[in-house]
Design a protein around this motif. Sequence first.
Motif, mmCIF file in Angstrom:
data_model
loop_
_atom_site.group_PDB
_atom_site.id
_atom_site.type_symbol
_atom_site.label_atom_id
_atom_site.label_comp_id
_atom_site.label_asym_id
_atom_site.label_seq_id
_atom_site.Cartn_x
_atom_site.Cartn_y
_atom_site.Cartn_z
ATOM 1 N N ALA A 100 13.452 -20.499 -0.864
ATOM 2 C CA ALA A 100 12.954 -19.342 -1.607
ATOM 3 C C ALA A 100 11.430 -19.296 -1.594
ATOM 4 N N PHE A 101 10.798 -20.453 -1.757
ATOM 5 C CA PHE A 101 9.333 -20.482 -1.762
ATOM 6 C C PHE A 101 8.765 -20.119 -0.401
ATOM 7 N N TRP A 102 9.371 -20.621 0.672
ATOM 8 C CA TRP A 102 8.884 -20.280 2.010
ATOM 9 C C TRP A 102 8.969 -18.774 2.272
ATOM 10 N N LEU A 103 9.985 -18.126 1.710
ATOM 11 C CA LEU A 103 10.162 -16.684 1.889
ATOM 12 C C LEU A 103 9.304 -15.862 0.933
ATOM 13 N N GLY A 104 8.529 -16.531 0.090
ATOM 14 C CA GLY A 104 7.723 -15.822 -0.891
ATOM 15 C C GLY A 104 8.523 -15.328 -2.069
ATOM 16 N N LEU A 105 9.718 -15.905 -2.269
ATOM 17 C CA LEU A 105 10.608 -15.464 -3.341
ATOM 18 C C LEU A 105 10.776 -16.533 -4.412
ATOM 19 N N ARG A 144 2.051 -19.598 -0.673
ATOM 20 C CA ARG A 144 3.017 -18.529 -0.914
ATOM 21 C C ARG A 144 2.894 -18.032 -2.358
ATOM 22 N N PRO A 145 3.251 -16.780 -2.601
ATOM 23 C CA PRO A 145 3.302 -16.306 -3.984
ATOM 24 C C PRO A 145 4.511 -16.901 -4.702
#
Length: 460
Positions: free
Chosen positions: A337-342, A401-402
Motif C-alpha cells: 500500500a505504501f509503495w502505491l502511495g495508498l 511516498r504520501p
Amino acid sequence: MHTFTASSSLGASADALFTWHSRPGAFERLTPPWAPVRLQSFEGIEAGDRAVLRIGPGPLAVRWVAEHYGVEPGRQFCDRQVQGPFSHWEHTHRFTPADDDTGGATLTDRIEYEPPGGALGRQAAPWLEAELRRQFAYRHRITRRDLSLHQQYNPDDRSLTIAVSGASGLVGSSLVPFLTTGGHTVKRLTRSGPTGADEILWDPRTDRVEADKLEGIDAVIHLAGENVFGPWTPAKKQRIYSSRADGTRLLAEALAGLDDPPEVLVSSSAVGYYGDHGADRITEESAPRDAGFLGEVCEAWEAAAEPAAAAGIRTVQMRTGIVLTPAGGALRLMLPAFWLGLGGRVGGRHQYFPWITLDDVIGGIYHALWTDALEGPVNLTAPRPVTMQAYTDTLADVLHRPAFLNVPSSVVRTVGGEMADEMLLTSARAVPQRLQDTGYDFGASALEDGLRHVLGRTAD
C-alpha cells in the motif's frame, strides 16, 4: 562489459572474513530481505563448489547456478555464473589486510557482468548498477555487524552446540545462519520426523521429545509458536495458546530432566504480555493492564518455562515487539500500500508502536545467550518506541511516498475483530531496560535508521 566494485574497511582480519564467508549460512545472511532470492543448495566456496539459486518472484523465478574458483585461502574466492539470466557474471570476493597494526582488513566485491537482453538490457544497466550498490551496502553492513557481535561475545571463538525451535520461522531463518557463520553448531527442534543428525524430534502434539539428543547441548533458543496473524477463530486461538504453553512446557520439562542440561534457555514471549498502557513507559517491572487473550497467552507461555528455571537452567523470556523486516510480519503487510502511495496510519494517532529490527532481535537473543546477568523477562524492543503517527510518517518519508489514507480504529476493529483489537490497536511504549542495563548496543536505536537499513535505502 560492465564492472561494479564495492569496498569497505571492516574491524576484522582477512582470515576472519574469509572464514565467516566459508561457513554455512553466509549466503543467507548476505541476502537482503527485500531481494526475491531463494537458495536451493550450497556446496561451499572451494574450487568447483556450486550454489543453486532461484531469482525472482514466485512462478517467474529463474534458476541461477554459480561455480566457485580462484580460491586463495584467507584472501579471496570467486564465483561465476554457469547458468542464469546474465550474459556474463564473474564475482571476486577479496580480503586485503590493513597496512597498519590494527588487524583489520578491507572487503572488496568486484563484479564483471553483461546484462541480459542485448541492447535493451544495456539500457537497464544504470538501474542494475544502483541496485547492486544498494545490495552490497547492505551486505557489508551485515558482515561488519555480525563479525562484531561474534568478536564481542565470543572472542575466544568458542563453538557452542545450540538447539533451536522455530528454525524455519521469520526469526529462526535468520538466527540460524547467524549462529552457524559464528562457528556454532545448530540442532533444529522439529515437530516432524527428523531427517538428519542436525534435527531433534520435539512434538507438542504427541508429547514426544528426543530428550537423549539434548544431553550435552550448551544452549536452547525456543522460538516456535503458531502464527498469530489471521482471524482468531476458537480453533486458531487454541492453536496459538497450546503451541506456546504446551510446547514450552514439554521442552522445559525435558531439559529439566537431563543429566547434562544446557546452561541457558532463551525462550520467546511478546510485549502483548503488558496489554494497553497508553502513553505510559513500560519496563520489565510493569504489571499487565487489560492484556486480553494475548496477555493470557504470554503469561502461560512464560510460566511454562518454569521447570527449566527450577532445575537451575538460566532462563530468559524475550518479550519481543513488532519485528521490522520486508521479509515478513507487519512491515511486509504494509509495504504494498505504501509503495502505491495508498498507505496511512492504522488506528489511533497517539498509540505507541514497540518496533525492533530483525537484526536487533538476533543481536538481543545472542546477547542474552552470553550474558549471565540476564534472567527472567527481557523486553526485546528498540530503545525509542514511536507513536503510530510517527511510524507512518517515517515509513512514508523513507519510501518517498504520501501517506494520507488513514484507517480509523473503528474500521480496523470491525474488519479485524479481536485480533486487530489486540495486535493493531494496543498501545505499548515498551523499552528494553534490561538489555540496556547489561550493555547491549543496538544496531538501530532510531526508527528511520532501522527502516533505511532493512529496506536498503541508506546513503552508504
